[in-house]
Design a protein around this motif. Structure first.
Motif, PDB file in Angstrom:
ATOM      1  N   UNK A  46       0.861  -1.195   0.000  1.00 47.33           N
ATOM      2  CA  UNK A  46       0.000   0.000   0.000  1.00 47.33           C
ATOM      3  C   UNK A  46       0.886   1.229   0.000  1.00 47.33           C
ATOM      4  N   UNK A  47       0.437   2.271  -0.721  1.00 45.91           N
ATOM      5  CA  UNK A  47       1.182   3.515  -0.737  1.00 45.91           C
ATOM      6  C   UNK A  47       2.393   3.453  -1.643  1.00 45.91           C
ATOM      7  N   UNK A  48       3.344   4.318  -1.385  1.00 41.56           N
ATOM      8  CA  UNK A  48       4.552   4.405  -2.197  1.00 41.56           C
ATOM      9  C   UNK A  48       5.702   4.890  -1.315  1.00 41.56           C
ATOM     10  N   UNK A  49       6.891   4.382  -1.575  1.00 41.42           N
ATOM     11  CA  UNK A  49       8.088   4.756  -0.838  1.00 41.42           C
ATOM     12  C   UNK A  49       9.076   5.411  -1.793  1.00 41.42           C
ATOM     13  N   UNK A  50       9.691   6.483  -1.345  1.00 42.20           N
ATOM     14  CA  UNK A  50      10.791   7.068  -2.113  1.00 42.20           C
ATOM     15  C   UNK A  50      12.061   6.925  -1.284  1.00 42.20           C
ATOM     16  N   UNK A  57      17.633   9.192  -6.743  1.00 46.38           N
ATOM     17  CA  UNK A  57      16.328   9.012  -6.130  1.00 46.38           C
ATOM     18  C   UNK A  57      15.552   7.928  -6.866  1.00 46.38           C
ATOM     19  N   UNK A  58      14.850   7.100  -6.075  1.00 46.43           N
ATOM     20  CA  UNK A  58      14.045   6.015  -6.632  1.00 46.43           C
ATOM     21  C   UNK A  58      12.694   5.977  -5.924  1.00 46.43           C
ATOM     22  N   UNK A  59      11.741   5.282  -6.532  1.00 49.33           N
ATOM     23  CA  UNK A  59      10.437   5.091  -5.920  1.00 49.33           C
ATOM     24  C   UNK A  59      10.027   3.637  -5.990  1.00 49.33           C
TER      25      UNK A  59
END
Length: 273
Positions: A46-50, A57-59
């Motif tokens: 769930x959601x997203x992480x950076x 930078x990555x996601x």
């Protein structure tokens, strides 16, 4: 406003190659720069992480897989207002060649639905104590897939059918299914990589080694129940972790629980001459 309390579950499973399993839901936690001495295999549900890795930078999206290499600094935080829920496997460095760290730094995000599905099934297997052989089998295929990704050889490695090896493994499983044997031990005895053992066995017999072992254990449990051994004592005698572990697999294969099976079984009466 006080920070929301995180939801965390962590454990060290008795599966060679996995140092830790970590499930968490964070709403406002931000990881500082840090490193691990293990490979970090991450999926977000769930959601997203950076995160930043080696100044880039990555996601992490819910449909991808992220592999962070050992010894390389990275951070992390939610990229969506509601936070994120993730599942992580910390893999020993022997699971993926450390010489591939540089390639993992360059390509930490893997777009591979089949790999993500394998990782999901591995997490579900690790949640049930007693299924370590199944978890090891799934881990072997996950690690193999990761190595292919980092070597840029996905789908290019031909499968060499080895029926003789599969039959030797079956003989070994027949001799050890009650006390159990790890894939690594089997590989050492048969002088074969454990991932190759899983593939060879599955191709030859149409099921994975752990499925074969479970079937043998359930067959033994049935015989013990028919002899009048109490269901509470059958689990350990047949190689199961506990009675709950026996019941789960017994129901799945036989269609009913061991207690009901024992109560409904009887010796047919011989008709009088």
């Amino acid at each position: 406003m006080a920070a929301a309390r995180p939801e965390i579950t962590a454990w060290s499973p008795p599966v060679e190659g996995i140092a830790e399993v970590f499930h968490a839901r964070f709403t406002d936690h931000a990881y500082p720069m840090h490193t691990h001495d293990a490979w970090t295999l991450l999926v977000v549900d769930e959601g997203m992480v950076r995160y930043d890795l080696d100044h880039h930078e990555h996601g992490v999206l819910t449909h991808t897989v992220t592999l962070l290499p050992p010894h390389v600094p990275h951070n992390g935080e939610a990229a969506t207002p509601g936070g994120f829920r993730k599942r992580v496997l910390y893999l020993d460095t022997g699971q993926v060649d450390e010489r591939l760290i540089g390639r993992a730094v360059d390509r930490p995000v893997l777009h591979d639905p089949a790999l993500r599905s394998r990782i999901d099934r591995l997490h579900r297997t690790l949640a049930d104590p007693g299924d370590e052989l199944e978890a090891a089998s799934r881990l072997a295929l996950v690690a193999e897939r990761l190595a292919q990704h980092l070597g840029d050889r996905v789908g290019s490695v031909p499968y060499v059918h080895d029926g003789r090896l599969a039959h030797r493994l079956r003989e070994l499983l027949d001799a050890t299914y009650v006390e159990g044997i790890t894939l690594q031990e089997a590989g050492a005895r048969l002088h074969a990589h454990h991932a190759h053992l899983v593939r060879a066995f599955s191709r030859e017999f149409g099921m994975a080694p752990h499925q074969y072992v479970t079937g043998r254990r359930v067959d033994l449990a049935r015989r013990l129940l028919l002899r009048g051994v109490p269901a509470s004592a059958v689990a350990a005698s047949a190689g199961f972790y506990d009675q709950s572990h026996l019941t789960r697999h017994f129901k799945r294969i036989v269609g009913t629980g061991p207690g009901h099976y024992a109560r409904r079984s009887s010796t047919p009466r011989t008709k009088a001459a």
